[in-house]
Design a protein around this motif. Structure first.
Motif, PDB file in Angstrom:
ATOM      1  N   GLU A  94       0.832  -1.207   0.000  1.00  0.00           N
ATOM      2  CA  GLU A  94       0.000   0.000   0.000  1.00  0.00           C
ATOM      3  C   GLU A  94       0.866   1.256   0.000  1.00  0.00           C
ATOM      4  N   SER A  97       2.598   1.824  -3.453  1.00  0.00           N
ATOM      5  CA  SER A  97       1.634   2.213  -4.482  1.00  0.00           C
ATOM      6  C   SER A  97       1.203   3.669  -4.331  1.00  0.00           C
ATOM      7  N   ILE A  98       0.818   4.047  -3.134  1.00  0.00           N
ATOM      8  CA  ILE A  98       0.328   5.412  -2.910  1.00  0.00           C
ATOM      9  C   ILE A  98       1.467   6.422  -3.003  1.00  0.00           C
ATOM     10  N   ALA A 101       2.045   7.276  -6.670  1.00  0.00           N
ATOM     11  CA  ALA A 101       0.989   8.150  -7.185  1.00  0.00           C
ATOM     12  C   ALA A 101       1.122   9.579  -6.655  1.00  0.00           C
ATOM     13  N   LYS A 102       1.352   9.721  -5.375  1.00  0.00           N
ATOM     14  CA  LYS A 102       1.421  11.065  -4.792  1.00  0.00           C
ATOM     15  C   LYS A 102       2.655  11.834  -5.255  1.00  0.00           C
ATOM     16  N   ARG A 114      -4.623   8.008 -11.841  1.00  0.00           N
ATOM     17  CA  ARG A 114      -4.976   6.797 -11.095  1.00  0.00           C
ATOM     18  C   ARG A 114      -3.812   5.824 -11.169  1.00  0.00           C
ATOM     19  N   VAL A 129      -3.822  -2.639  -5.010  1.00  0.00           N
ATOM     20  CA  VAL A 129      -4.018  -1.298  -4.454  1.00  0.00           C
ATOM     21  C   VAL A 129      -4.440  -0.371  -5.584  1.00  0.00           C
ATOM     22  N   PHE A 130      -5.539   0.368  -5.363  1.00  0.00           N
ATOM     23  CA  PHE A 130      -6.071   1.284  -6.371  1.00  0.00           C
ATOM     24  C   PHE A 130      -6.300   2.649  -5.732  1.00  0.00           C
ATOM     25  N   TRP A 131      -5.937   3.703  -6.462  1.00  0.00           N
ATOM     26  CA  TRP A 131      -6.148   5.068  -5.967  1.00  0.00           C
ATOM     27  C   TRP A 131      -6.261   5.994  -7.152  1.00  0.00           C
ATOM     28  N   GLN A 132      -7.099   6.998  -7.027  1.00  0.00           N
ATOM     29  CA  GLN A 132      -7.187   8.021  -8.059  1.00  0.00           C
ATOM     30  C   GLN A 132      -7.516   9.355  -7.414  1.00  0.00           C
ATOM     31  N   THR A 133      -7.234  10.413  -8.158  1.00  0.00           N
ATOM     32  CA  THR A 133      -7.378  11.765  -7.606  1.00  0.00           C
ATOM     33  C   THR A 133      -8.812  12.260  -7.578  1.00  0.00           C
TER      34      THR A 133
END
Length: 154
Positions: A94, A97-98, A101-102, A114, A129-133
């Motif tokens: 986690e 991954s984050i 992205a950040k 994303r 792990v998935f994240w988007q703005t």
């Protein structure tokens, strides 16, 4: 078609040592000659590696990053070196991954970003792990990331 300004780049066209950690890795950007046009840029890292922070054993992931650029694009060599910097870095799935992205969001201020990080099993359990703005801007064609969920040998 206009020529991209590469005058501020320090790595492209040069032999560069791999960074020793994600924190020291330098990400570079170039002006987006198509700012004002919404389009998706995709980077795929099917052989991403990092280390388990507890055991030091390698962890493997297939990472897909999609973003809609604003005024800047990430320079791909710097992104590759940044991704490579995780190879000897111990952190949970986690966190890796984050963090990726950040860092990109901080560098680029994209219209949208994303990350899909499809990690191979650790202890028998795959961790994705998935994240988007935020929401995808209207009218943008966004293809599926194309990475199936883990099915083992079945």
């Amino acid at each position: 078609m206009s020529k991209t300004d590469v005058s501020g780049l320090s790595m492209l066209g040069s032999q560069v040592e791999a960074p020793t950690s994600p924190e020291t890795a330098v990400l570079e950007k170039v002006p987006n000659n198509n700012a004002g046009t919404d389009y998706v840029v995709r980077f795929t890292a099917p052989e991403f590696t990092s280390l388990c922070p507890m055991t030091g054993q390698p962890d493997f992931a297939h990472i897909v990053i999609d973003y809609i650029p604003g005024d800047f694009l990430v320079e791909s060599k710097s992104l590759k070196l940044f991704m490579t910097s995780f190879r000897n870095h111990g952190s949970f799935h986690e966190d890796c991954s984050i963090y990726i992205a950040k860092r990109l969001v901080d560098l680029l201020a994209p219209k949208w970003l994303r990350i899909g990080a499809y990690w191979y099993p650790r202890g028998g359990i795959p961790i994705d792990v998935f994240w988007q703005t935020g929401e995808v801007p209207a009218g943008v064609w966004l293809p599926d990331q194309g990475v199936p969920t883990y099915r083992g040998r079945g």
